[in-house]
Design an enzyme around this catalytic site. Structure first.
Site, PDB file in Angstrom:
ATOM      1  N   HIS A 157      85.575 -66.203   4.969  1.00 41.42           N
ATOM      2  CA  HIS A 157      84.269 -66.795   5.277  1.00 41.42           C
ATOM      3  C   HIS A 157      83.227 -65.675   5.178  1.00 41.42           C
ATOM      4  CE1 HIS A 157      85.901 -70.304   7.950  1.00 41.42           C
ATOM      5  NE2 HIS A 157      85.424 -70.800   6.827  1.00 41.42           N
ATOM      6  N   CYS A 165      82.243 -66.252  14.758  1.00 40.84           N
ATOM      7  CA  CYS A 165      82.900 -67.531  14.454  1.00 40.84           C
ATOM      8  C   CYS A 165      82.893 -68.465  15.662  1.00 40.84           C
ATOM      9  CB  CYS A 165      84.360 -67.321  14.069  1.00 40.84           C
ATOM     10  SG  CYS A 165      84.652 -66.153  12.775  1.00 40.84           S
TER      11      CYS A 165
HETATM   12  N1  ARG Z   1      91.458 -70.515  11.752  1.00 44.99           N
HETATM   13  C1  ARG Z   1      90.092 -70.774  11.368  1.00 44.99           C
HETATM   14  C2  ARG Z   1      90.050 -71.094   9.871  1.00 44.99           C
HETATM   15  O1  ARG Z   1      90.805 -70.509   9.132  1.00 44.99           O
HETATM   16  C3  ARG Z   1      89.224 -69.609  11.699  1.00 44.99           C
HETATM   17  C4  ARG Z   1      87.771 -69.860  11.414  1.00 44.99           C
HETATM   18  C5  ARG Z   1      86.900 -68.672  11.613  1.00 44.99           C
HETATM   19  N2  ARG Z   1      85.542 -69.022  11.506  1.00 44.99           N
HETATM   20  C6  ARG Z   1      84.583 -68.303  10.881  1.00 44.99           C
HETATM   21  N3  ARG Z   1      83.361 -68.713  10.945  1.00 44.99           N
HETATM   22  N4  ARG Z   1      84.867 -67.253  10.183  1.00 44.99           N
HETATM   23  O2  ARG Z   1      89.285 -71.910   9.433  1.00 44.99           O
END
Ligand code: ARG
Length: 283
Positions: free
Chosen positions: A166, A262
């Site tokens: 992300h 996050c």
């Molecule tokens: N386990 C989640 C996923 O893989 C973690 C999300 C993390 N969020 C972020 N904004 N980076 O989607």
């Protein structure tokens, strides 16, 4: 008025599936009590400088704690996320109801376009510009919709390292115009785009170790920065630039591939004032 930030307590948080490299080997390895304490410490720290709003967690959607992925909110508009992985798609109606119940107009992308909200879409703090991370989760095809709905230039950035899947795991525009980021997470063309838009003296590049400690996954409110951990060198660089660094350990959430940023969604985003840019989408 204080900034407003949405968070979701980890009552139902766990690692039960693997959709990013951080989750590998961590299924059923979370300590729920420790996760709760870490989340409360983060929420308390942020609560000193912002108003923390909350959404109730729900059983069966353990990643709902990562509210950055609920959507992208600006003014009365909430652009709802459409998750790439089926494991997270059940969060969509839950976040949609929260947005609607809080008076927002919920905008939805076409079904074949994935978009993971403020996890992949971050407003620049100097220019009326939205940076969009793509290549792992969100589709490049979301860019024209974001540009149209938000009336803002969208600058796509291609993410190439699966650990930084992300945009908010490796890129953090800071109040005051600086940029905290990990250059190696991007392809060469995107690195050039960043350099073209953000002058060298405004860029704070982090080391691989800091990036792996989720230092770029920081919550920025004014001059305050909340993050899992930062090296002494990074703290020094940030302090020299006028920021106060608050380190708040988030080991349990890192097992799911997320940290401070996050776990938050800014509800009062604003587009930086125009420095007279034509409205276009580059790339
Ligand atoms: N386990 C989640 C996923 O893989 C973690 C999300 C993390 N969020 C972020 N904004 N980076 O989607």
């Amino acid at each position: 008025m204080k900034p407003r930030i949405l968070m979701c307590a980890p009552d139902h948080f766990d690692v039960v599936y693997v959709i990013n490299p951080w989750m590998e080997g961590n299924v059923a390895h979370c300590d729920p009590a420790l996760a709760m304490r870490q989340w409360q410490a983060l929420s308390r720290a942020i609560g000193r400088v912002a108003t923390v709003e909350s959404i109730l967690g729900t059983e069966g959607v353990p990643d709902m704690v990562f509210t950055a992925n609920a959507g992208l909110v600006i003014g009365e508009k909430a652009i709802l996320s459409h998750f790439r992985h089926i494991e997270r798609q059940a969060e969509e109606p839950l976040f949609a109801s929260w947005f609607a119940a809080h008076g927002m107009q919920v905008l939805r992308l076409p079904d074949d376009i994935y978009f993971e909200g403020a996890g992949d879409a971050l407003f620049d703090r100097r220019e009326p510009l939205l940076w969009l991370g793509w290549g792992h989760r969100s589709n490049l095809g979301s860019a024209p919709f974001l540009a149209m709905w938000l009336d803002v230039v969208v600058q796509p950035l291609r993410l190439v390292d699966p650990r930084f899947y992300h945009l908010d795991t490796c890129f953090c525009p800071l109040d005051g115009g600086r940029l905290l980021y990990y250059p190696d997470a991007f392809d060469a063309e995107s690195q050039r785009r960043i350099a073209a838009r953000v002058p060298a003296e405004f860029r704070i590049a982090v080391s691989t170790d800091d990036a792996k400690a989720f230092a770029c996954n920081a919550v920025n409110v004014g001059s305050h920065l909340f993050m899992n951990r930062a090296s002494a060198a990074l703290v020094q660089a940030l302090e020299a630039a006028g920021y106060q660094v608050h380190q708040t350990p988030l080991s349990e959430f890192m097992k799911a591939g997320g940290a401070a940023k996050c776990l938050t969604l800014r509800l009062d985003e604003r587009v930086a004032r125009s420095r007279s840019h034509p409205r276009l989408i580059s790339d």
